[in-house]
Design an enzyme around this catalytic site. Sequence first.
Site, PDB file in Angstrom:
ATOM      1  N   HIS A  40     -15.278  -3.614   6.686  1.00  0.00           N
ATOM      2  CA  HIS A  40     -14.585  -3.420   5.543  1.00  0.00           C
ATOM      3  C   HIS A  40     -14.704  -4.521   4.502  1.00  0.00           C
ATOM      4  O   HIS A  40     -13.677  -4.439   3.730  1.00  0.00           O
ATOM      5  CB  HIS A  40     -13.124  -2.920   6.155  1.00  0.00           C
ATOM      6  N   LYS A  69       0.757  -1.089  -0.086  1.00  0.00           N
ATOM      7  CA  LYS A  69      -0.007  -0.185  -0.008  1.00  0.00           C
ATOM      8  C   LYS A  69       0.803   1.241   0.055  1.00  0.00           C
ATOM      9  O   LYS A  69       0.237   2.297  -0.596  1.00  0.00           O
ATOM     10  CB  LYS A  69      -1.011  -0.100   1.171  1.00  0.00           C
ATOM     11  N   ARG A  82      -5.166  -8.915  -9.141  1.00  0.00           N
ATOM     12  CA  ARG A  82      -5.822 -10.449  -9.359  1.00  0.00           C
ATOM     13  C   ARG A  82      -7.396 -10.244  -9.985  1.00  0.00           C
ATOM     14  O   ARG A  82      -7.698  -9.181  -9.845  1.00  0.00           O
ATOM     15  CB  ARG A  82      -6.038 -11.092  -8.072  1.00  0.00           C
ATOM     16  N   GLU A 129      -3.752   7.335   7.156  1.00  0.00           N
ATOM     17  CA  GLU A 129      -4.506   7.994   6.134  1.00  0.00           C
ATOM     18  C   GLU A 129      -5.675   8.746   6.864  1.00  0.00           C
ATOM     19  O   GLU A 129      -6.256   8.269   8.128  1.00  0.00           O
ATOM     20  CB  GLU A 129      -5.388   7.092   5.227  1.00  0.00           C
TER      21      GLU A 129
HETATM   22  P1  ADP Z   1      -8.027  -3.983   2.062  1.00  0.00           P
HETATM   23  O1  ADP Z   1      -6.806  -4.098   1.323  1.00  0.00           O
HETATM   24  O2  ADP Z   1      -7.931  -4.729   3.548  1.00  0.00           O
HETATM   25  O3  ADP Z   1      -9.189  -4.407   1.345  1.00  0.00           O
HETATM   26  P2  ADP Z   1      -8.315  -1.242   1.516  1.00  0.00           P
HETATM   27  O4  ADP Z   1      -7.396  -0.099   1.546  1.00  0.00           O
HETATM   28  O5  ADP Z   1      -8.816  -1.694  -0.030  1.00  0.00           O
HETATM   29  O6  ADP Z   1      -8.128  -2.510   2.310  1.00  0.00           O
HETATM   30  O7  ADP Z   1      -9.690  -0.868   2.266  1.00  0.00           O
HETATM   31  C1  ADP Z   1     -10.928  -1.646   2.374  1.00  0.00           C
HETATM   32  C2  ADP Z   1     -12.311  -0.528   2.870  1.00  0.00           C
HETATM   33  O8  ADP Z   1     -11.510   0.012   4.100  1.00  0.00           O
HETATM   34  C3  ADP Z   1     -12.549   0.356   1.839  1.00  0.00           C
HETATM   35  O9  ADP Z   1     -13.323  -0.165   0.825  1.00  0.00           O
HETATM   36  C4  ADP Z   1     -13.132   1.293   2.802  1.00  0.00           C
HETATM   37  O10 ADP Z   1     -14.347   0.720   3.265  1.00  0.00           O
HETATM   38  C5  ADP Z   1     -12.144   1.284   4.032  1.00  0.00           C
HETATM   39  N1  ADP Z   1     -11.111   2.367   4.016  1.00  0.00           N
HETATM   40  C6  ADP Z   1      -9.919   2.231   3.533  1.00  0.00           C
HETATM   41  N2  ADP Z   1      -9.449   3.435   3.586  1.00  0.00           N
HETATM   42  C7  ADP Z   1     -10.167   4.430   4.034  1.00  0.00           C
HETATM   43  C8  ADP Z   1     -10.196   5.817   4.704  1.00  0.00           C
HETATM   44  N3  ADP Z   1      -8.986   6.384   4.638  1.00  0.00           N
HETATM   45  N4  ADP Z   1     -11.159   6.109   5.212  1.00  0.00           N
HETATM   46  C9  ADP Z   1     -12.232   5.505   5.344  1.00  0.00           C
HETATM   47  N5  ADP Z   1     -12.504   4.157   4.890  1.00  0.00           N
HETATM   48  C10 ADP Z   1     -11.513   3.801   4.531  1.00  0.00           C
END
Ligand code: ADP
Length: 675
Positions: free
Chosen positions: A235, A116, A291, A200
């Site tokens: 999430h 990330k 993927r 973040e």
């Molecule tokens: P993962 O790789 O674990 O799936 P992501 O970065 O794709 O993690 O985030 C998954 C979910 O987490 C997002 O769809 C959102 O719901 C939440 N999320 C991620 N970053 C943020 C953020 N900065 N603020 C609010 N929600 C977030």
Amino acid sequence: MFNKILIANRGEIAVRIARACRQMGILAVAVYSDVDKEALHVRSSDEAYHIGPSPAAESYLRGDKIIQVALEAGCEAIHPGYGFLSENAAFARAVTDARLVWIGPPPEAIDLMGSKIDSKLLAQRLGVPTVPGYNGEDQSAERLTEEANRIGYPVLIKASAGGGGKGMRVVRDSASMAESVQAAQREALSAFGDAAVLLEKYLERPRHIEVQVLGDNFGKLVHLGERECSIQRRHQKVLEESPSPIVTPEMREQITTWALSLAKAAGYTNAGTVEFIYQDGQFYFLEMNTRLQVEHPVTEEATGIDLVTAQIRIAAGEALWFRQEDVRLDKHGIEVRLYAEDPEHEFLPSTGKIAHFSCPRGVRLDTGYTAGDWIPQYYDPQIAKLIVSGKDRTDAVNAIAFALGESKIEGPRTNLDFLRWLVSFPEFRAGNLSTNFIDEYYSPGALALAPAPVVIGAGALLALCWRKPPANQTGSPFQAGGWRQAGQAIMASPVVSGVEYRCVFSAQAGKPGCWQVSASHGADEVYTGQVSLSFGDLERRRARRVGGVLQLQLDGEAAEYVMPFLFTADGRDGVLDFGSQSFAFEQAPALSTERLNPAVHLKNEDTLESPMPGKVLKVLIAEGEQVEESQPLLIIEAMKMEFVVRAPHDGTVATIHYPEGSQVAVGDVLAEMKK
Ligand code: ADP
């Protein structure tokens, strides 16, 4: 084209890939763990090979073993599906080193985009907006706290190597920052083998919108529009659709341009997804998934392009056979994920045997299980995905509501009722989505409850109507009250229209047919008070059914409810009419290990293992005691449910390892038996 492909996965995605292989005239080779010996993905493949014990670390994550099987079986390529090894660059390299084709992007792209931190740096270099935050090298608690103060609370701590919604923490003030940083780093190290975290700004009501990309090995890259996946719990996505209800052609132009520039810079080929979050008119790059995504079918429905066959064709060296301008989002696709989990109890996973599973014709069902299969506790609790399409969103929402209404699944607890609630909820229908949707609008009581007389009537039919009277009493089993002892409490757990209730009936001294009743659904009271009940004359009907009319009066109400019913002669389910409505009801599955995989709680014939992490609520037997097969031995309270552990055979209880009140982990040996 390939002749034979190994699918390094299980469940619905392995079944889905095997189907694509069949369509292309390719032989599909499955791999399986102990518990998956007879799983649907094994049954759906041309050949299948055992790769180890049930835990994923000893089977589906054993890259070396999988490559060895692929070579021995004469496969030319490996499709990793999603999860497991799909984003493991070292595995992708080992596959190519073994002169097999990796059906996925180059390992370098997985490495770059799998972090990330690195992928965010790349996005920033390309001018793609990212959520304000900190992704620097200094990982000390002091620096991270300083940065969090600068960003402004709430702040989200994420594991750089994280995925699947795991390893994230929201911090709301400076005081708890240091402690949360340390906990997050510990978790990240143990879960992902890398302690690095990033910060973040935590957006309170974002939408999750992602772009599907597809590239060949000759430098041609296209996008297949966007998907919206804002409906999430913990999430993790529950419902996805394409296109997004809020994305305009201008917004689509913007995010797809960003997605393609990122994919190009990463040297990306094959299928991938660039994820964004959106709030207050602004998109921010989140991460790239290198993927196939779980939710790929909604893009297939919207565009008419089969992503899995496309992946295979690209890996086999074909150039992309269509141009960007040929890709059109002609339809609206919606997918819901059917999980073995309990929406009433924080969506905790459940396990068990699927007794019945059906969904209406014409609905695309991507499933990993059919009736008769066990859902094991070792993997993700996703059972299946239901996918529909329509000419527009309204059409698709109506289609999914119909599909869910007509589907039926029995056995483990599932989120089917929750999904039905979701797709009929006005804010969902209006397209007002956010990743907090479920937290904001759903509470367990949100599922519509049946009227009190129906719940009590169903409970009474199940608990009072079909029980045999004690041997020394005469009378029909279909007579409530007469032979009951005053004060004796009788329990019933009726499931009415898919929602489970608990009813307790206590007979009232000297008042035949009169009961003190308490009926509830979870913490919600449905009725407490006196009830008079009579079942009238019962007639036997065809198909082993009993018909009758239930008369019921609630304390203090002048009206008497008259409810015709039909009831199976084995006393397990029936139908009750209330006014113009008919309610189906059934006995809730017994809370016992019968609902769990038998392989889970029996290491060998004499060793009883805990099927769940939980607490020993009751020990019902003593050491040295003789017991009969299936006699209840212990009760484990797990995931807020009780599980009865029963004797696997006649014999003696040799040792009991845990007294009442002990906490136990999955697989802990609770007791041992002797023949
Ligand atoms: P993962 O790789 O674990 O799936 P992501 O970065 O794709 O993690 O985030 C998954 C979910 O987490 C997002 O769809 C959102 O719901 C939440 N999320 C991620 N970053 C943020 C953020 N900065 N603020 C609010 N929600 C977030």
